[in-house]
Design a protein around this motif. Structure first.
Motif, PDB file in Angstrom:
ATOM      1  N   HIS A 238      40.506  78.976  67.618  1.00 40.17           N
ATOM      2  CA  HIS A 238      41.459  79.309  66.474  1.00 40.17           C
ATOM      3  C   HIS A 238      42.175  77.979  66.104  1.00 40.17           C
ATOM      4  N   PRO A 239      42.388  77.755  64.823  1.00 44.92           N
ATOM      5  CA  PRO A 239      42.705  76.478  64.391  1.00 44.92           C
ATOM      6  C   PRO A 239      43.648  75.740  65.170  1.00 44.92           C
ATOM      7  N   LEU A 240      44.869  76.683  65.395  1.00 45.69           N
ATOM      8  CA  LEU A 240      46.123  75.878  66.255  1.00 45.69           C
ATOM      9  C   LEU A 240      45.534  75.435  67.590  1.00 45.69           C
ATOM     10  N   ARG A 241      44.862  76.250  68.019  1.00 45.01           N
ATOM     11  CA  ARG A 241      44.404  76.033  69.428  1.00 45.01           C
ATOM     12  C   ARG A 241      43.485  74.985  69.508  1.00 45.01           C
ATOM     13  N   LEU A 242      42.709  74.925  68.607  1.00 48.52           N
ATOM     14  CA  LEU A 242      41.693  73.697  68.485  1.00 48.52           C
ATOM     15  C   LEU A 242      42.385  72.451  68.394  1.00 48.52           C
ATOM     16  N   LYS A 243      43.384  72.375  67.220  1.00 49.24           N
ATOM     17  CA  LYS A 243      44.160  71.351  67.114  1.00 49.24           C
ATOM     18  C   LYS A 243      44.957  70.873  68.415  1.00 49.24           C
ATOM     19  N   ILE A 244      45.469  71.599  69.015  1.00 50.90           N
ATOM     20  CA  ILE A 244      46.253  71.408  70.172  1.00 50.90           C
ATOM     21  C   ILE A 244      45.130  70.882  71.218  1.00 50.90           C
ATOM     22  N   LEU A 245      43.829  71.424  71.363  1.00 51.65           N
ATOM     23  CA  LEU A 245      42.932  70.785  72.291  1.00 51.65           C
ATOM     24  C   LEU A 245      42.667  69.445  71.879  1.00 51.65           C
ATOM     25  N   CYS A 246      42.537  69.128  70.510  1.00 49.69           N
ATOM     26  CA  CYS A 246      42.256  67.820  69.910  1.00 49.69           C
ATOM     27  C   CYS A 246      43.558  66.677  70.235  1.00 49.69           C
ATOM     28  N   VAL A 247      44.669  67.343  70.223  1.00 51.12           N
ATOM     29  CA  VAL A 247      45.596  66.526  70.125  1.00 51.12           C
ATOM     30  C   VAL A 247      45.709  65.875  71.720  1.00 51.12           C
ATOM     31  N   LEU A 248      45.282  67.049  72.603  1.00 48.56           N
ATOM     32  CA  LEU A 248      45.526  66.750  74.104  1.00 48.56           C
ATOM     33  C   LEU A 248      44.403  65.553  74.540  1.00 48.56           C
ATOM     34  N   GLY A 249      43.155  65.995  74.078  1.00 51.49           N
ATOM     35  CA  GLY A 249      42.173  65.170  74.431  1.00 51.49           C
ATOM     36  C   GLY A 249      42.195  65.268  75.952  1.00 51.49           C
ATOM     37  N   ASP A 250      41.850  63.855  76.800  1.00 52.72           N
ATOM     38  CA  ASP A 250      42.175  64.059  77.947  1.00 52.72           C
ATOM     39  C   ASP A 250      43.468  63.449  78.685  1.00 52.72           C
ATOM     40  N   LYS A 251      44.289  63.355  77.633  1.00 49.91           N
ATOM     41  CA  LYS A 251      45.717  63.118  78.036  1.00 49.91           C
ATOM     42  C   LYS A 251      46.561  64.356  78.499  1.00 49.91           C
ATOM     43  N   GLU A 252      47.572  63.894  78.955  1.00 44.73           N
ATOM     44  CA  GLU A 252      48.703  65.022  79.500  1.00 44.73           C
ATOM     45  C   GLU A 252      49.896  65.064  78.446  1.00 44.73           C
ATOM     46  N   ILE A 253      50.325  66.027  77.892  1.00 44.70           N
ATOM     47  CA  ILE A 253      51.087  65.957  76.811  1.00 44.70           C
ATOM     48  C   ILE A 253      52.246  66.995  77.097  1.00 44.70           C
ATOM     49  N   SER A 254      53.494  66.657  76.693  1.00 42.45           N
ATOM     50  CA  SER A 254      54.418  67.597  76.851  1.00 42.45           C
ATOM     51  C   SER A 254      54.407  68.516  75.703  1.00 42.45           C
ATOM     52  N   VAL A 255      54.965  69.765  75.913  1.00 39.71           N
ATOM     53  CA  VAL A 255      54.872  71.016  74.876  1.00 39.71           C
ATOM     54  C   VAL A 255      55.703  70.316  73.644  1.00 39.71           C
ATOM     55  N   GLN A 256      56.881  69.658  73.665  1.00 40.94           N
ATOM     56  CA  GLN A 256      57.612  68.891  72.455  1.00 40.94           C
ATOM     57  C   GLN A 256      56.598  68.033  71.912  1.00 40.94           C
ATOM     58  N   GLU A 257      55.891  67.375  72.438  1.00 47.68           N
ATOM     59  CA  GLU A 257      54.856  66.334  71.719  1.00 47.68           C
ATOM     60  C   GLU A 257      53.883  67.146  70.716  1.00 47.68           C
ATOM     61  N   ILE A 258      53.534  68.078  71.582  1.00 46.67           N
ATOM     62  CA  ILE A 258      52.311  68.842  71.072  1.00 46.67           C
ATOM     63  C   ILE A 258      52.985  69.604  69.605  1.00 46.67           C
ATOM     64  N   VAL A 259      54.209  70.182  69.961  1.00 44.73           N
ATOM     65  CA  VAL A 259      54.846  70.860  68.716  1.00 44.73           C
ATOM     66  C   VAL A 259      55.014  69.748  67.514  1.00 44.73           C
ATOM     67  N   ASP A 260      55.366  68.590  67.862  1.00 41.11           N
ATOM     68  CA  ASP A 260      55.528  67.363  66.884  1.00 41.11           C
ATOM     69  C   ASP A 260      54.120  67.190  66.282  1.00 41.11           C
ATOM     70  N   HIS A 261      53.197  67.147  67.002  1.00 40.71           N
ATOM     71  CA  HIS A 261      51.956  66.805  66.259  1.00 40.71           C
ATOM     72  C   HIS A 261      51.191  67.905  65.700  1.00 40.71           C
ATOM     73  N   VAL A 262      50.948  68.796  66.184  1.00 44.20           N
ATOM     74  CA  VAL A 262      50.468  70.185  65.505  1.00 44.20           C
ATOM     75  C   VAL A 262      51.198  70.743  64.212  1.00 44.20           C
ATOM     76  N   GLY A 263      52.782  70.946  64.726  1.00 45.56           N
ATOM     77  CA  GLY A 263      53.380  71.461  63.554  1.00 45.56           C
ATOM     78  C   GLY A 263      53.353  73.004  63.175  1.00 45.56           C
ATOM     79  N   THR A 264      54.023  73.524  64.154  1.00 43.08           N
ATOM     80  CA  THR A 264      54.518  74.869  63.943  1.00 43.08           C
ATOM     81  C   THR A 264      55.672  75.321  64.840  1.00 43.08           C
ATOM     82  N   SER A 265      56.055  76.520  64.790  1.00 42.74           N
ATOM     83  CA  SER A 265      57.136  76.743  65.638  1.00 42.74           C
ATOM     84  C   SER A 265      56.848  76.440  67.042  1.00 42.74           C
TER      85      SER A 265
END
Lengths: 109, 109
Positions: A31-58
């Motif tokens: 799913h585009p958003l989920r794939l994007k989330i995974l790309c943003v994550l990579g092998d890092k550990e990221i908080s929900v807020q950061e993910i929201v900021d990077h991915v861009g949806t509610s």
DNA sequence: CGTATAGATTAGAAATCACGCATATATTAA
DNA sequence: TTAATATATGCGTGATTTCTAATCTATACG
């Protein structure tokens, strides 16, 4: 230049159990958003807020997608006080992601 | 033993276009029957009947899944008289499949 | 010609999915 | 305690998926 792919033993994935597991995991990622989330994550550990900021949806939407990835075993979480940090849970997924990156962003065609 | 994965340039897949393409392709493959079809195919060229026999569901159902894979560009066909032979259409998909085989059926964990 | 065989297509019901919105819970700060 | 921030959850609804059953097309064979 060639594929070096040994298709002589394709049946490694002929056990329905493996097929089911593989398709579940892939579906969770397909799913585009989920794939994007995974790309943003990579092998890092990221908080929900950061993910929201990077991915861009509610936030709600992100949270729901994170829940899917979490429930399917793709992501793991760690709660630190206020925040929840997500990371890709297992090596296999990380590997698959990096491979997909090669496949879809390489020059192969 | 390690992953040799260069996550420093994850953003190779940050272009939404790439993300969309990747998720479309993955989605097409992320169904138990379709994955099974792809495994049965491997790098061979097989007729619908053979696929039906190996995979085990109705001909109609198989045909519909084959249509999905064909329309998404995953499979290609060749018609010989009465029959239609399917094969995996491009190298990327073949590569991705073989990788998935490694990922989901290897000992990695 | 009729008929059998291989595939594709269509229609419709049931299941699943995605997203927005409101709300709930937990933690921190004041 | 109250307010604010971070995250999760429940719900409704429209869209998409998947499966079955019936039908249709094309080719082959007598």
């Amino acid at each position: 230049m060639n594929m070096a792919t040994d298709w002589g033993e394709v049946d490694l994935m002929d056990k329905d159990e493996h097929i089911e597991q593989a398709s579940r995991a892939m579906k969770a990622m397909s799913h585009p958003l989920r794939l994007k989330i995974l790309c943003v994550l990579g092998d890092k550990e990221i908080s929900v807020q950061e993910i929201v900021d990077h991915v861009g949806t509610s936030q709600s939407n992100i949270s729901q997608h994170l829940a899917i990835l979490r429930d399917k075993g793709v992501l793991r979480t760690r709660k630190v006080a206020n925040r929840v940090f997500y990371r890709v849970g297992d090596t296999r997924t990380l590997k698959l992601l990096s491979m997909m990156r090669d496949v879809f962003c390489g020059f192969s065609k």
